[in-house]
Write an enzyme that holds these catalytic residues in place. Structure first.
Site, PDB file in Angstrom:
ATOM      1  N   CYS A  77     -10.199  -5.593  -0.906  1.00 21.33           N
ATOM      2  CA  CYS A  77     -11.432  -4.899  -0.512  1.00 21.33           C
ATOM      3  C   CYS A  77     -12.650  -5.825  -0.686  1.00 21.33           C
ATOM      4  O   CYS A  77     -12.784  -6.788   0.049  1.00 21.33           O
ATOM      5  CB  CYS A  77     -11.562  -3.586  -1.281  1.00 21.33           C
ATOM      6  N   HIS A 171      -6.499  -0.688  -0.542  1.00 21.89           N
ATOM      7  CA  HIS A 171      -6.228  -0.755  -1.989  1.00 21.89           C
ATOM      8  C   HIS A 171      -4.737  -0.569  -2.275  1.00 21.89           C
ATOM      9  O   HIS A 171      -4.263   0.562  -2.340  1.00 21.89           O
ATOM     10  CB  HIS A 171      -7.032   0.323  -2.718  1.00 21.89           C
ATOM     11  N   GLU A 173      -3.266  -0.925  -5.001  1.00 21.16           N
ATOM     12  CA  GLU A 173      -3.020  -0.491  -6.388  1.00 21.16           C
ATOM     13  C   GLU A 173      -3.004   1.024  -6.545  1.00 21.16           C
ATOM     14  O   GLU A 173      -2.563   1.533  -7.571  1.00 21.16           O
ATOM     15  CB  GLU A 173      -4.065  -1.127  -7.323  1.00 21.16           C
TER      16      GLU A 173
END
Ligand code: XMP
Length: 524
Positions: A77, A171, A173
């Site tokens: 990002c 993202h 994660e």
């Protein structure tokens, strides 16, 4: 070791957590960390997201040294945008901030390139990813090419033509990115070729060795033990490393849970053999709290009394050591965890104080002791795993956190012995019923609080005019935000009926249905 540079994203420690789950050791450092000042060479670097825009005047900048390390770099990002910006690409605000799922199309350009293929290995060609950004790359820097896109982000993933520099807009994660874990795993294991040598049993051996090195052959260590999992694990490690040269002190502050001191003694002393002094200072705490109703004042009194008692006990241990010719106490054990370390090193500075948390931090300047923090590299779930490996009971390993000021911040208004007895009993019944219902592990934290307001009720044939118990139970992963737990009604019914019947002085039970924010987990 993988280096994760934190640009301030709320997801940064999720990245760290994920990577450790693959058995790879990684460190999260603030983005202000100078690469030239690192004492170790990373195997790969991840640049996190950020609330900033690369064009903000105070936007955090990447140290260009990262790109000279010669190791793979993955920008996530903001990390992608900052990398693009640094190499001369173009980043612009999106028409609308994008927050939510998107479908990632992996392009043919990725398939024909060995490293990009590694990054996307085992992914379906259309994978769901999670977006959360206000800016995006609108023209990649020279020397980079696009390897994946989404409907709204044509440059959702890019890479340098020669060097192993990657950037992704989404993202990986967060769990909403379905293959996100796989992408991180591919980056770390395939692209960076990091070794998977981060296991708890190795950690135990290394940490014991490290403690012995620091403390030496004769050094003495003191530390506060609370009966919770963190301080118990820390104490056990110390005991394994230096035996009875570790002196644990458990301060009974009069506002612990029902039977807590006895239980802690059974576990820590009888079962684990830790050299522990239980200092019963409950009268002193309760006397100091007399007449006090302000939440912050109550917290301060407990914190200060704790420091006084702890210091007196420490001095007694020190005197006893010197009387026997042993070395003086030189070290203080603290059960600091990695999230606390991250919090205090964040480049944004510590976040605003909402409540003054009570812990032993206040001791160190006073006592001139050197700190030992065996858990400072670990997350909470890693501490639990460690506890399990060290032979602790499930009961202790999975115990909900309990605040330093104890039941005192769960009794609104003045804390008296009578109020403590009521709150304690209600809490005990509540937790017992939660465990019976098999819900304890689903809940991050639960407790019963005492509200000092009176309401009318009827018991038998008699009118009552009594106080209320407020039940709290939350689900959370980081305690920064939390949702109230959706109890099955029959469980609530049983709890309420038992508390009203068994706890004298209470005729009503209410359930707190507030999330954090705007509420906090504790009531004071
Ligand atoms: P709040 O109430 O701020 O609580 O939402 C977040 C978490 O922190 C715990 N807590 C404390 N822990 N000393 C502690 O060791 C304290 O003074 C303290 N105050 C709150 C709280 O129990 C919850 O887990």
């Amino acid at each position: 070791t993988i280096l994760i540079l934190d640009f301030g994203s709320q997801y940064s420690h999720l990245i760290t957590r994920r990577i450790r789950e693959f058995g790879v050791y990684c460190e999260l450092l603030p983005c202000t960390q100078k690469i030239s000042e690192l004492s170790w060479k990373p195997t790969g670097v991840i640049l996190s997201g950020s609330p900033y825009s690369v064009y903000d005047h105070d936007a955090p900048r990447v140290d260009p040294g990262v790109f000279d390390l010669g190791v793979p770099v993955l920008g996530i990002c903001y990390g992608l945008q900052e990398m693009s910006n640094y190499f001369g690409g173009k980043v612009d605000p999106c028409d609308h901030r994008e927050y939510g799922p998107a479908t990632l199309n992996i392009l043919a350009a990725a398939a024909s390139d060995a490293q990009s293929s590694m990054l996307f290995e085992e992914l379906s060609s259309e994978s769901q990813v999670w977006m959360s950004h206000g800016d995006q790359v609108t023209s990649p820097p020279e020397g980079f090419r696009v390897i994946a896109s989404t409907n709204t982000a044509p440059f959702a993933a890019i890479r340098h033509n020669e060097k192993p520099l990657f950037g992704i807009q989404f993202h990986p994660e967060v769990t909403h990115s379905v293959d996100g874990k796989q992408i991180l795993k591919n980056f770390v294991l395939k692209v960076c070729k990091a070794s998977q040598n981060w296991t708890m049993s190795e950690f135990i051996g290394k940490e014991i060795e490290r403690i012995r090195q620091i403390v030496g052959e004769k050094g003495q260590v003191i530390g506060a033990v609370s009966g919770g999992v963190d301080s118990s694990v820390a104490a056990k490690l110390m005991h394994m490393a230096i035996g009875d040269r570790f002196h644990g002190i458990l301060v009974d502050n009069g506002v612990m849970r029902h039977n807590e001191c006895a239980q802690a003694k059974k576990m820590l002393v009888d079962k684990m053999g830790i050299n522990l002094k239980i200092a019963d200072a409950s009268d002193r705490f309760l006397d100091n709290l007399k007449g006090k109703t302000d939440p912050e004042e109550k917290r301060k009194i407990i914190g200060n009394t704790f420091i006084d008692v702890f210091e007196e006990e420490a001095k007694a241990i020190d005197d006893a050591c010197s009387a026997t010719g042993a070395a003086p106490v030189e070290f203080l054990l603290q059960g600091t965890l990695y999230p606390d370390v991250i919090e205090s090193i964040s480049f944004k500075g510590p976040s605003a104080t909402i409540k003054t948390h009570h812990n032993v931090g206040g001791l160190k300047e006073n006592m001139k002791l050197k700190l030992i923090e065996p858990l400072r590299e670990l997350f909470k779930d890693e501490v639990r795993e460690l506890g399990r490996l060290l032979g602790m009971d499930d009961e202790l390993v999975w115990r909900h956190p309990f605040p330093g000021p104890g039941i005192a911040i769960r009794i609104l208004g003045e804390v008296t012995r009578e109020q403590v007895a009521i709150a304690r009993k209600a809490d005990y019944i509540y937790i017992e019923e939660i465990k019976k219902a098999g819900l304890y592990r689903q809940i991050a934290q639960a407790y019963a609080a005492l509200l000092p307001v009176k309401a009318v009720g009827v018991k038998g044939d008699k009118r009552t005019y009594e106080q209320m118990i407020c039940l709290r139970a939350v689900e959370t992963s980081d305690f920064m935000t939390a949702d109230w737990f959706p109890f099955p009604y029959d469980v609530l019914k049983r709890i309420s009926s038992r508390i009203c019947n068994e706890v004298e002085g209470v005729n009503r039970v209410v359930y707190d249905v507030s999330s954090k924010p705007p509420a906090t987990i504790e009531l004071e």
